[in-house]
Design an enzyme around this catalytic site. Structure first.
Site, PDB file in Angstrom:
ATOM      1  N   ASP A 209       0.878  -1.156   0.000  1.00  0.00           N
ATOM      2  CA  ASP A 209       0.000   0.000   0.000  1.00  0.00           C
ATOM      3  C   ASP A 209       0.922   1.213   0.000  1.00  0.00           C
ATOM      4  OD1 ASP A 209      -1.682   2.145   0.557  1.00  0.00           O
ATOM      5  OD2 ASP A 209      -2.943   0.994   1.946  1.00  0.00           O
TER       6      ASP A 209
ATOM      7  N   PHE B 200     -12.731   7.418  -8.998  1.00  0.00           N
ATOM      8  CA  PHE B 200     -14.141   7.089  -9.221  1.00  0.00           C
ATOM      9  C   PHE B 200     -14.858   8.392  -9.510  1.00  0.00           C
ATOM     10  CE2 PHE B 200     -13.513   7.742  -4.705  1.00  0.00           C
ATOM     11  CZ  PHE B 200     -14.506   8.656  -4.371  1.00  0.00           C
TER      12      PHE B 200
ATOM     13  N   TYR C 128      -6.498  15.774 -17.486  1.00  0.00           N
ATOM     14  CA  TYR C 128      -7.220  16.788 -16.731  1.00  0.00           C
ATOM     15  C   TYR C 128      -6.344  17.462 -15.678  1.00  0.00           C
ATOM     16  CZ  TYR C 128      -8.759  12.584 -13.954  1.00  0.00           C
ATOM     17  OH  TYR C 128      -8.845  11.417 -13.247  1.00  0.00           O
TER      18      TYR C 128
END
Length: 322
Positions: free
Chosen positions: A97, A129, A179
Site C-alpha cells: 500500500d 471514481f 485533466y
C-alpha cells in the site's frame, strides 16, 4: 463546367476518414532487444491493467521486474504472466500500500536483496471514481489523493533518496492524466492529485537532474482493458460495443472509436512502448516533460459547443441534498 483546379483525389467523399493506422502486433518492441538487460524496473500498480501492460513491455526488452500492488492474488497471476513474456528477466512481486512509507521502504529493501536497486520507477498506482465535487466526503477525497499523489510521492522519494545516496542515475515515469491541465469535472479529487503528480515531474527534473535522475510524465488516453474499475466502465458503456483497437476503417461504426480523433482507441502496449522509450538510454536528454498518448483526444474541440448537461444529470444523480 468542372473546376480545373479541383483534384478528384482530394474529394473527401472518395476518401472517407479512416483514422490512425493500427499499431504493430502484440509482441513487437519499440526498442532494440535487450535494451533493459541487467536493469531493474519497479512498477506500482503493476498487477493489473495498464501497469501490467507497461511492465510487459519492459520485460520484453530484458528487464528484471518488481511489480507492486495491494492485491496478493492479482500479483501472483501477473507475476506468472510477466515471467512468461519472451525476453523477460527475473520477476518479483510485492504487496504494498503506497500510502504507507514504511512499507514502501521495505519493498525497496526486498527488491535490492532480490534483484538490485531499481534503475527505473514507473508510478502507475492510483485511485479514482466519478462523483460530483459536492458529494465527495473527506474520506473519499483522502482515499484518492493519498494514493494518487501522496503515495506516488512516497515511492518517488524512496527511489530518489536511494539513488542520491548511492550516487547512481535513475529514471522515473509518472502516469498522469490530461485533466491535470484542463480540470476534470466529475473527478475533482483525481484531477487535483494528478495536477500534483505533473508538478512533481517538473520540479524534480530540475532538483534531481544534476545527480543523474530524470523524471517524465506519461498520460494515457482511452485504453480499454478488462481491469478497468466498474465505476469507470459504466461511464463508457454507451459506446463500449465498438471500443476496440484497430486500423484504417475500423473506427467508423460509432461507439468509443468514433469519439476519438484517431477513430480508434489505444492498445495498452502502445502506452508500454512510450514508457520504455522515456526511461531508456535513448531519452536521456528528455526530462521534466509529460508525453500524452491519446490520439489527440484531449485537444479535441467542436466549432460550436453542444448544449451543456449538468454533471449531476450526466451521472444520474438527483438534486443535491446536504
Amino acid at each position: 463546367m468542372e473546376n480545373p483546379s479541383r483534384n478528384p483525389a482530394q474529394d473527401p467523399a472518395q476518401h472517407p476518414a479512416r483514422g490512425l493506422p493500427a499499431p504493430p502486433a502484440l509482441g513487437a518492441a519499440a526498442l532494440p532487444p535487450g535494451t533493459y538487460e541487467g536493469r531493474v524496473v519497479l512498477v506500482t500498480g503493476g498487477g493489473s491493467g495498464l501497469g501490467k501492460a507497461i511492465a510487459a513491455e519492459f520485460a520484453r526488452l530484458g528487464a528484471d521486474l518488481v511489480i507492486a500492488s495491494r492485491r496478493a492474488r492479482q500479483l501472483k497471476a501477473a507475476r506468472e504472466e510477466l515471467a512468461a513474456v519472451p525476453g523477460a528477466g527475473r520477476v518479483t512481486a510485492a504487496v504494498c500500500d503506497i500510502r504507507d512509507p514504511e512499507r514502501v521502504a521495505e519493498v525497496f529493501d526486498a527488491a535490492q536483496a532480490a534483484v538490485g536497486l531499481p534503475d527505473v520507477l514507473v508510478n502507475n498506482a492510483a485511485a479514482n471514481f466519478p462523483s460530483p465535487a459536492e458529494d465527495l466526503t473527506p474520506g473519499a477525497w483522502r482515499a484518492v489523493v493519498d494514493i494518487t499523489l501522496t503515495g506516488t510521492w512516497f515511492v518517488t522519494r524512496e527511489f530518489g533518496r536511494r539513488h542520491l545516496a548511492a550516487g547512481t542515475p535513475g529514471s522515473i515515469v509518472n502516469i498522469g492524466a490530461s485533466y491535470a491541465w484542463t480540470g476534470g469535472p466529475g473527478f475533482a479529487h483525481s484531477a487535483a492529485a494528478k495536477a500534483g503528480v505533473k508538478n512533481l515531474v517538473e520540479t524534480l527534473a530540475v532538483e534531481w537532474g544534476p545527480y543523474g535522475i530524470q523524471i517524465n510524465g506519461l498520460v494515457p488516453g482511452l485504453f480499454p482493458h478488462p481491469d478497468l474499475p466498474e465505476a469507470i466502465t459504466a461511464g463508457l458503456a454507451g459506446g463500449a460495443a465498438d471500443g476496440r483497437e484497430g486500423g484504417p476503417g475500423s473506427g467508423t461504426g460509432g461507439g468509443l472509436d468514433a469519439r476519438q480523433p484517431a477513430l480508434r482507441v489505444g492498445a495498452p502496449r502502445e502506452l508500454g512502448w512510450a514508457a520504455t522509450f522515456l526511461a531508456s538510454p535513448y531519452a536521456r536528454f528528455v526530462t521534466g516533460h509529460t508525453l500524452v498518448v491519446d490520439g489527440a483526444n484531449w485537444q479535441r474541440r467542436t466549432v460550436v459547443n453542444p448544449e451543456l448537461t449538468p454533471l449531476r444529470t450526466q451521472l444520474g444523480r438527483g438534486s443535491f441534498t446536504p
